[in-house]
Design an enzyme around this catalytic site. Structure first.
Site, PDB file in Angstrom:
ATOM      1  CE  LYS A 201      -0.249  -0.221   5.046  1.00  0.00           C
ATOM      2  NZ  LYS A 201      -1.042  -0.663   6.202  1.00  0.00           N
TER       3      LYS A 201
ATOM      4  NE  ARG B  10      -6.326   0.542  10.949  1.00  0.00           N
ATOM      5  CZ  ARG B  10      -5.090   0.412  10.478  1.00  0.00           C
ATOM      6  NH1 ARG B  10      -4.249   1.435  10.493  1.00  0.00           N
ATOM      7  NH2 ARG B  10      -4.667  -0.741   9.989  1.00  0.00           N
TER       8      ARG B  10
ATOM      9  CE1 TYR C   3      10.802  32.434   4.245  1.00  0.00           C
ATOM     10  CE2 TYR C   3      11.214  30.107   3.830  1.00  0.00           C
ATOM     11  CZ  TYR C   3      10.806  31.353   3.388  1.00  0.00           C
ATOM     12  OH  TYR C   3      10.407  31.509   2.096  1.00  0.00           O
TER      13      TYR C   3
ATOM     14  CG  MET D 281       7.689  24.374  -0.585  1.00  0.00           C
ATOM     15  SD  MET D 281       6.577  25.350  -1.609  1.00  0.00           S
ATOM     16  CE  MET D 281       5.561  26.145  -0.392  1.00  0.00           C
TER      17      MET D 281
HETATM   18  C1  LIG Z   1      -0.115  -1.613   6.886  1.00  0.00           C
HETATM   19  C2  LIG Z   1      -0.604  -2.910   7.371  1.00  0.00           C
HETATM   20  C3  LIG Z   1       0.289  -3.993   7.537  1.00  0.00           C
HETATM   21  C4  LIG Z   1       1.786  -3.832   7.421  1.00  0.00           C
HETATM   22  O1  LIG Z   1       2.276  -3.231   8.612  1.00  0.00           O
HETATM   23  P1  LIG Z   1       3.833  -2.967   8.853  1.00  0.00           P
HETATM   24  O2  LIG Z   1       3.893  -2.434  10.237  1.00  0.00           O
HETATM   25  O3  LIG Z   1       4.245  -1.957   7.842  1.00  0.00           O
HETATM   26  O4  LIG Z   1       4.546  -4.245   8.679  1.00  0.00           O
HETATM   27  C5  LIG Z   1      -0.244  -5.227   7.866  1.00  0.00           C
HETATM   28  N1  LIG Z   1      -1.585  -5.389   8.042  1.00  0.00           N
HETATM   29  C6  LIG Z   1      -2.458  -4.368   7.927  1.00  0.00           C
HETATM   30  C7  LIG Z   1      -3.906  -4.607   8.163  1.00  0.00           C
HETATM   31  C8  LIG Z   1      -1.998  -3.092   7.601  1.00  0.00           C
HETATM   32  O5  LIG Z   1      -2.865  -2.079   7.505  1.00  0.00           O
END
Ligand SMILES: *Cc1c(COP(=O)(O)O)cnc(C)c1O
Length: 374
Positions: free
Chosen positions: A46, A144, A264, A317
């Protein structure tokens, strides 16, 4: 590959060079796969494969042996399907109404995390007369995504009524990076109890930290992300191989008189005559603004001319300053490169200075770099 085309900024024009070491990525996957065997080692890709490039990194992981991949969104799943026709692909963020046909057409598997999502997928499977695969996410303490444990128990009792192929049962750890955290212990116990209600269904609990927490956490399939990309997953363990190198170009070198300020807010003052190198990248390129310095607070470091030098003043930036006073006078010139991330400075070190985590450093890596992927 599209991962390279999208980033076609010529090296001579770019303020920085981002190098993704696909060999290190593959080696990290093999390393984890070896540690968790006989459990299957999947890969989480992801967030554009944690900023490293979805298509190219997923291909490298597939070539290394990963057969199951996880993305967050359907759009990522479609991109992934275009390059990996035979992979098993799960979409973590759940099933949005109206997207069922896209899942079917791209042969993607939704991770169902609520009773309404289950109802949507069941109705769709009934309508097309095909029990398509999906995962079931049960919440064990993250609050979640995922069914409440009591809902999972109810579902297990009426299992013959599930109108789709239940291909994976999963939950997600909230504190696996802190070994021995009481919530981790409780999540493991609760997930074990729930998995026992679904005999024959492959089970999955571990993220990267879980992969490194012993066989109790592995179940049938593990889902590492950050560890594959060279980030630290457990506070008490060294990360695997670094995957990302970030080199920033020196725009100019300048001398600063004692008493003058830099950047800055006049936040950093030269207490003595100083030489600084201005680097051509800033927070618009994903470098955390908090990694700069002030007169009361140190900042991150970069390596130039073989030596670690501190950032000085606020990060702008598109620019930032590096204090090179300690180097010989002619050691640095315009056009040289300073290494902000690499073998000696990992994503977690930069994250610490930026008051964030390695995940955010990686997924924020800018779009203006020249990318070298290979
Ligand atoms: C992002 C995610 C992972 C991977 O987690 P890491 O800490 O990056 O290894 C695994 N399972 C779910 C459901 C996630 O959202």
């Amino acid at each position: 590959m599209s991962g390279i085309d999208r980033a076609a900024i010529p090296q001579a024009e770019a303020g920085g060079i981002l190098t993704v070491d696909l060999g290190a990525l593959a080696a990290n996957w093999r390393d984890l796969a070896g540690r968790v065997a006989p459990a299957e080692c999947a890969a989480v890709v992801k967030g554009d494969a944690y900023g490293t490039g979805l298509e190219t990194s997923a291909q490298a992981l597939w070539d290394a042996g990963a057969r199951t991949l996880f993305v967050a969104l359907l759009s990522e799943g479609k991109r992934l399907r275009a390059v990996l026709p035979a992979a098993t692909i799960y979409v973590l963020n759940g099933l949005f109404a109206g997207t069922e046909e896209t899942y079917r057409d791209s042969r993607l598997r939704p991770v169902l995390g609520s009773l309404p999502e289950i109802a949507l997928w069941t109705a769709f499977c009934a309508r097309i007369g095909n029990r398509l695969p999906a995962a079931l996410h049960v919440d064990t303490g993250m609050n979640r995504l995922g069914l409440a444990p009591s809902e999972a128990v109810g579902l297990a009792e009426t299992r013959e009524e599930i109108g789709f192929e239940l291909a994976l049962l999963m939950s997600h750890l909230a504190c696996a990076d802190e070994p021995g955290h009481p919530l981790t212990v409780r999540q493991l116990e609760d997930f074990r109890a729930i998995a026992a209600l679904f005999p024959g269904v492959p089970a999955s609990l571990a993220n990267s930290a879980g992969c490194l927490s012993g066989p109790d956490f592995h179940f049938d399939l593990v889902r590492p992300g950050i560890a594959l990309y060279g980030g630290r997953s457990r506070a008490d363990m060294a990360p695997l191989r670094p995957v990302v190198t970030l080199e920033l170009r020196v725009s100019q070198v300048r001398d600063v008189h004692a008493g003058e300020t830099i950047g800055y807010g006049a936040a950093a003052t030269a207490s003595e005559p100083m030489r600084i190198a201005i680097l051509a990248a800033g927070y618009a390129d994903g470098i955390p603004r908090l990694a700069g310095s002030s007169d009361t607070r140190g900042g991150a470091e970069a390596i130039i001319a073989g030596r670690r030098c501190p950032l000085i003043g606020r990060i702008s930036m598109d620019l930032m300053a590096l204090d090179i006073t300690a180097l010989p006078e002619d050691a640095v010139k315009a056009g040289d490169l300073a290494t902000l991330l690499g073998r000696q400075i990992g994503v977690d070190e930069l994250a610490r200075h930026g008051e964030t985590i390695g995940y955010e450093i990686l997924t924020s890596l800018g779009r203006r770099y020249h990318r070298r992927i290979g």
